[in-house]
Design a protein around this motif. Structure first.
Motif, PDB file in Angstrom:
ATOM      1  N   ALA A 126      85.317  76.355  -4.507  1.00  0.00           N
ATOM      2  CA  ALA A 126      85.038  77.799  -4.502  1.00  0.00           C
ATOM      3  C   ALA A 126      83.710  78.053  -5.204  1.00  0.00           C
ATOM      4  CB  ALA A 126      86.172  78.531  -5.222  1.00  0.00           C
ATOM      5  N   VAL A 127      82.900  78.917  -4.631  1.00  0.00           N
ATOM      6  CA  VAL A 127      81.578  79.244  -5.194  1.00  0.00           C
ATOM      7  C   VAL A 127      81.569  80.719  -5.586  1.00  0.00           C
ATOM      8  CG1 VAL A 127      79.090  79.290  -4.785  1.00  0.00           C
ATOM      9  CG2 VAL A 127      80.492  77.508  -3.719  1.00  0.00           C
ATOM     10  N   SER A 128      81.083  80.997  -6.794  1.00  0.00           N
ATOM     11  CA  SER A 128      81.007  82.401  -7.223  1.00  0.00           C
ATOM     12  C   SER A 128      79.831  82.586  -8.168  1.00  0.00           C
ATOM     13  CB  SER A 128      82.311  82.813  -7.928  1.00  0.00           C
ATOM     14  OG  SER A 128      82.485  82.029  -9.114  1.00  0.00           O
ATOM     15  N   THR A 129      79.523  83.835  -8.449  1.00  0.00           N
ATOM     16  CA  THR A 129      78.464  84.153  -9.405  1.00  0.00           C
ATOM     17  C   THR A 129      78.947  85.267 -10.305  1.00  0.00           C
ATOM     18  OG1 THR A 129      76.114  84.723  -9.623  1.00  0.00           O
ATOM     19  CG2 THR A 129      77.343  85.890  -7.939  1.00  0.00           C
ATOM     20  N   ASP A 130      78.188  85.549 -11.355  1.00  0.00           N
ATOM     21  CA  ASP A 130      78.569  86.669 -12.233  1.00  0.00           C
ATOM     22  C   ASP A 130      77.389  87.639 -12.322  1.00  0.00           C
ATOM     23  OD1 ASP A 130      78.221  84.795 -15.402  1.00  0.00           O
ATOM     24  OD2 ASP A 130      76.747  85.525 -13.952  1.00  0.00           O
ATOM     25  N   ALA A 131      77.536  88.648 -13.151  1.00  0.00           N
ATOM     26  CA  ALA A 131      76.550  89.751 -13.157  1.00  0.00           C
ATOM     27  C   ALA A 131      75.180  89.345 -13.678  1.00  0.00           C
ATOM     28  CB  ALA A 131      77.096  90.909 -13.999  1.00  0.00           C
ATOM     29  N   ILE A 132      75.069  88.161 -14.289  1.00  0.00           N
ATOM     30  CA  ILE A 132      73.741  87.709 -14.755  1.00  0.00           C
ATOM     31  C   ILE A 132      73.240  86.539 -13.889  1.00  0.00           C
ATOM     32  CG2 ILE A 132      74.617  86.075 -16.479  1.00  0.00           C
ATOM     33  CD1 ILE A 132      71.487  88.395 -16.759  1.00  0.00           C
ATOM     34  N   GLY A 133      73.978  86.248 -12.821  1.00  0.00           N
ATOM     35  CA  GLY A 133      73.462  85.273 -11.862  1.00  0.00           C
ATOM     36  C   GLY A 133      73.787  83.830 -12.170  1.00  0.00           C
ATOM     37  N   ARG A 158      81.404  87.545  -6.069  1.00  0.00           N
ATOM     38  CA  ARG A 158      81.002  88.037  -7.388  1.00  0.00           C
ATOM     39  C   ARG A 158      82.229  88.079  -8.290  1.00  0.00           C
ATOM     40  NH1 ARG A 158      76.866  91.536  -8.778  1.00  0.00           N
ATOM     41  NH2 ARG A 158      76.955  92.138 -10.965  1.00  0.00           N
ATOM     42  N   ARG A 159      82.130  87.488  -9.477  1.00  0.00           N
ATOM     43  CA  ARG A 159      83.239  87.545 -10.433  1.00  0.00           C
ATOM     44  C   ARG A 159      83.331  88.941 -11.031  1.00  0.00           C
ATOM     45  NH1 ARG A 159      83.803  81.973 -13.772  1.00  0.00           N
ATOM     46  NH2 ARG A 159      84.127  80.703 -11.926  1.00  0.00           N
ATOM     47  N   ALA A 160      84.565  89.315 -11.328  1.00  0.00           N
ATOM     48  CA  ALA A 160      84.756  90.672 -11.863  1.00  0.00           C
ATOM     49  C   ALA A 160      84.209  90.785 -13.282  1.00  0.00           C
ATOM     50  CB  ALA A 160      86.240  90.989 -11.861  1.00  0.00           C
ATOM     51  N   ARG A 161      84.329  89.673 -14.033  1.00  0.00           N
ATOM     52  CA  ARG A 161      83.935  89.794 -15.443  1.00  0.00           C
ATOM     53  C   ARG A 161      83.008  88.660 -15.845  1.00  0.00           C
ATOM     54  NH1 ARG A 161      87.194  86.660 -18.639  1.00  0.00           N
ATOM     55  NH2 ARG A 161      86.888  88.009 -20.420  1.00  0.00           N
ATOM     56  N   ILE A 162      82.396  88.862 -17.010  1.00  0.00           N
ATOM     57  CA  ILE A 162      81.501  87.833 -17.548  1.00  0.00           C
ATOM     58  C   ILE A 162      82.229  87.112 -18.673  1.00  0.00           C
ATOM     59  CG2 ILE A 162      79.537  87.629 -19.135  1.00  0.00           C
ATOM     60  CD1 ILE A 162      77.887  89.246 -17.405  1.00  0.00           C
ATOM     61  N   GLY A 163      82.068  85.820 -18.779  1.00  0.00           N
ATOM     62  CA  GLY A 163      82.601  85.127 -19.952  1.00  0.00           C
ATOM     63  C   GLY A 163      83.847  84.320 -19.644  1.00  0.00           C
ATOM     64  N   GLY A 164      84.476  83.846 -20.727  1.00  0.00           N
ATOM     65  CA  GLY A 164      85.559  82.871 -20.677  1.00  0.00           C
ATOM     66  C   GLY A 164      86.868  83.459 -20.184  1.00  0.00           C
ATOM     67  N   PRO A 165      88.002  82.816 -20.481  1.00  0.00           N
ATOM     68  CA  PRO A 165      88.138  81.694 -21.426  1.00  0.00           C
ATOM     69  C   PRO A 165      87.677  80.367 -20.812  1.00  0.00           C
ATOM     70  CG  PRO A 165      90.263  82.152 -20.425  1.00  0.00           C
ATOM     71  CD  PRO A 165      89.320  83.194 -19.894  1.00  0.00           C
ATOM     72  N   VAL A 166      87.255  79.467 -21.695  1.00  0.00           N
ATOM     73  CA  VAL A 166      86.830  78.127 -21.299  1.00  0.00           C
ATOM     74  C   VAL A 166      87.573  77.155 -22.214  1.00  0.00           C
ATOM     75  CG1 VAL A 166      84.843  76.592 -20.955  1.00  0.00           C
ATOM     76  CG2 VAL A 166      84.539  79.079 -20.830  1.00  0.00           C
ATOM     77  N   ALA A 167      88.161  76.121 -21.639  1.00  0.00           N
ATOM     78  CA  ALA A 167      88.937  75.171 -22.463  1.00  0.00           C
ATOM     79  C   ALA A 167      87.999  74.222 -23.217  1.00  0.00           C
ATOM     80  CB  ALA A 167      89.884  74.367 -21.576  1.00  0.00           C
ATOM     81  N   ALA A 168      86.949  73.758 -22.544  1.00  0.00           N
ATOM     82  CA  ALA A 168      85.995  72.838 -23.175  1.00  0.00           C
ATOM     83  C   ALA A 168      84.765  72.744 -22.278  1.00  0.00           C
ATOM     84  CB  ALA A 168      86.615  71.453 -23.371  1.00  0.00           C
ATOM     85  N   TYR A 169      83.658  72.265 -22.850  1.00  0.00           N
ATOM     86  CA  TYR A 169      82.407  72.183 -22.081  1.00  0.00           C
ATOM     87  C   TYR A 169      81.683  70.906 -22.462  1.00  0.00           C
ATOM     88  CZ  TYR A 169      77.672  73.478 -20.404  1.00  0.00           C
ATOM     89  OH  TYR A 169      76.453  73.521 -19.766  1.00  0.00           O
ATOM     90  N   VAL A 170      81.255  70.137 -21.446  1.00  0.00           N
ATOM     91  CA  VAL A 170      80.429  68.950 -21.678  1.00  0.00           C
ATOM     92  C   VAL A 170      79.242  68.998 -20.713  1.00  0.00           C
ATOM     93  CG1 VAL A 170      80.333  66.431 -21.844  1.00  0.00           C
ATOM     94  CG2 VAL A 170      82.495  67.614 -22.282  1.00  0.00           C
ATOM     95  N   GLU A 171      78.026  68.876 -21.262  1.00  0.00           N
ATOM     96  CA  GLU A 171      76.810  68.979 -20.434  1.00  0.00           C
ATOM     97  C   GLU A 171      76.065  67.662 -20.447  1.00  0.00           C
ATOM     98  OE1 GLU A 171      74.344  72.355 -21.403  1.00  0.00           O
ATOM     99  OE2 GLU A 171      72.630  71.610 -20.258  1.00  0.00           O
TER     100      GLU A 171
END
Ligand code: HGY
Ligand code: MN
Ligand code: MN
Length: 412
Positions: A56-63, A179-192
Motif C-alpha cells: 500500500a502506498v500513501s502520503t501525508d500532509a507534508i508529503g 492521503r493519510r488522515a493524520r500526521i504522526g505515529g504510533p510507531v513501534a520502532a525505527y531503523v534507518e
C-alpha cells in the motif's frame, strides 16, 4: 529462509541504477531536490514498484511517502524504516536513497521468502531531508514527529520565493497517492540504513557502522541590509556596504567557532549578494550557517552568541539572524543499538560502534519510538559530492542487517 538470506544484491543495485537516472548530473551524481520534477519522478517510480508487489502506498500532509507491507495484526503499530529521496544540488547516488531502497528490498525479500510478520512494516521516503532548496532540513520527519508545526513547514520558501505548500500541491497533483488522515505515529520502532558519509568504516575495514547517536545541529539564516550606491562616486565613509559587513561577520563567527579539537562544525554554505552588479555597492547579503557539535552545552554557548557577534560587526548595516533549526544531540535506544550489533554479528560482518556526524531523519523519529541506524562505507567518506560511491556488496550487507533487525522488531 531468513529475511537476510532472501536479500538480493543485484536487485538492490539495479534499483539504485534506475533511481540514479532521475536527476542524473554530467559528473555522475544526482540533482533531485525536494518537490522538484526529479523528486516527482522518483516518487512515481517507487510507487510503481510498490504497487507491483501489492504494497500500500500513501502520503501525508507534508508529503512523506509511505510503502506499507501488511502485518498479521493489521492494527498493530508498524515498524518503520526509510530515509530520503531528495538530494543535494551536487549530490551523490547513495545519500538517502540507499535507506529507502534497502527498506524496500527488505519488503521484497520478505515477500519472496514468504515470511509474515506480526506488525506491519513501513518504508518511508521522508520529505526534504536535505534542506537544500527549502532551507529547513529533515522537514518531513520533523513534522511527522511533532517537532515542526505543519503550517510553519508549509510556509518555508525556496530562493525563488516558492512555498513548500505550493510545490507540494504540484507534486501531489503530479504523483497522486492516497492521503493519510493524520500526521504522526504510533510507531513501534525505527531503523534507518545510510551510507556513513565519512571515512572511518573504510579506513578501519569494517562493513557495518552500529550507530550510537547523532550530533546536535543548528541552522541559521542571516540577512545583512545596507544601502545600494554607485561604485564610482560613493566614498567609503558614506557607504553601507552589505558585502563588506557580511564578510566581517563571517570572519568574526569563524573566530567564535575556533576549536583546537576540531570537533565544532561551522559552515556558511549559501552566500548571496544583491543586486550582484559589478558597479553597485551591495545593498543586501543573505547567508546560511550550519553549526553542529555533539555537546548541547557547546551548541548553546556558541550558538547563543551568534546574533551578538553578528551585530558587533554590522559596519553601519542592519543584521538580522533567524534560527531555522535547533536539533539537540540524539542518543539512540540501547535496545535498537544492541539489536543492530547482534544482527551484524549474527551475519559475521565486521563492525564498529560509531556516532553520526551527519544529520538524519532518525534524529526526529527517535523522539517517537526506539530508533537506530545502520551505516555502510562510502568511498573515501565522500558525500554531498557527485563522486559519492559505494559497492553493491556493502549496500547488500547493510540491507541484510536491516532485514533481520526489522523482522525481529516486527515480531515483538
Ligand atoms: O546535512 C546533513 O547532515 C544531511 O546529510 N542532510
Ligand atoms: Mn542523508
Ligand atoms: Mn545529505
Amino acid at each position: 529462509m531468513t529475511a537476510s538470506a532472501a536479500v538480493r544484491e543485484a536487485r538492490l543495485w539495479q534499483r539504485h541504477a534506475e533511481m540514479a537516472r532521475l536527476g542524473a548530473t554530467a559528473k555522475g551524481g544526482v540533482n533531485r531536490q525536494a518537490l522538484s520534477a526529479e523528486d516527482v519522478a522518483a516518487r512515481k517510480l517507487l510507487a510503481s514498484w510498490a504497487q507491483a508487489r501489492g504494497f500500500a502506498v500513501s502520503t501525508d500532509a507534508i508529503g512523506n511517502l509511505f510503502v506499507r507491507r501488511a502485518g498479521e495484526q493489521h492494527d498493530a503499530a508498524p515498524v518503520m524504516t526509510g530515509s530520503h529521496m531528495d538530494s543535494q544540488p551536487t549530490g551523490g547516488r547513495f545519500d538517502g536513497i540507499y535507506g529507502v531502497l534497502a527498506g524496500f528490498e527488505v519488503l521484497e525479500a520478505l515477500e519472496d521468502a514468504g515470511i509474515r510478520t506480526r506488525r506491519p512494516l513501513e518504508v518511508v521516503a521522508w520529505m526534504n531531508e536535505e534542506g537544500s532548496r527549502f532551507p529547513v532540513g529533515a522537514m518531513g520527519s520533523a513534522v511527522f514527529a511533532g517537532r515542526l508545526a505543519l503550517d510553519k513547514a508549509l510556509a518555508v520558501r525556496d530562493p525563488k520565493g516558492t512555498t513548500v505548500a505550493a510545490a507540494l500541491a504540484e507534486t501531489m497533483a503530479a504523483a497522486p497517492v492516497a492521503r493519510r488522515a493524520r500526521i504522526g505515529g504510533p510507531v513501534a520502532a525505527y531503523v534507518e540504513a545510510h551510507i556513513e558519509q565519512g571515512p572511518r568504516l573504510e579506513a578501519d575495514c569494517r562493513t557495518i557502522g552500529v550507530v550510537t547517536g547523532i550530533q546536535g545541529s543548528r541552522r541559521y539564516a542571516v540577512e545583512v541590509t545596507g544601502e545600494e550606491a554607485h561604485a564610482g562616486t560613493t566614498p567609503r565613509a558614506a557607504r553601507k556596504d552589505a558585502l563588506s559587513a557580511a564578510v566581517a561577520v563571517v570572519a568574526a563567527l569563524e573566530t567564535l567557532m575556533e576549536d583546537p579539537t576540531d570537533t565544532v562544525r561551522f559552515t556558511v554554505g549559501r552566500f548571496e549578494v544583491f543586486p550582484g552588479s559589478p558597479n553597485t555597492v551591495p545593498g543586501r547579503v543573505y547567508f546560511t550557517i550550519d553549526f553542529r557539535h555533539p555537546d548541547q552545552a557547546v551548541l548553546e554557548a556558541r550558538g547563543g552568541r551568534i546574533a551578538a557577534v553578528a551585530a558587533a560587526h554590522a559596519r553601519g548595516c542592519t543584521v538580522s539572524v533567524s534560527q531555522l533549526t535547533d536539533v539537540p544531540p540524539t542518543v539512540f535506544a540501547p535496545s535498537i543499538v544492541d539489536l543492530v550489533r547482534d544482527c551484524t554479528a549474527g551475519l559475521g560482518l565486521p563492525y564498529m560502534d560509531m556516532p553520526s556526524g551527519a544529520g538524519h531523519d532518525a534524529m526526529h523519529i527517535a523522539t517517537l519510538c526506539p530508533a537506530g541506524m545502520i551505516f555502510v562505507p562510502c568511498e573515501r567518506g565522500i558525500s554531498h559530492n557527485e563522486a559519492e560511491n559505494a559497492t553493491p556488496a556493502d549496500l547488500a550487507a547493510g540491507c541484510r542487517v536491516l532485514a533481520d533487525a526489522l523482522t525481529t522488531l516486527a515480531n515483538r
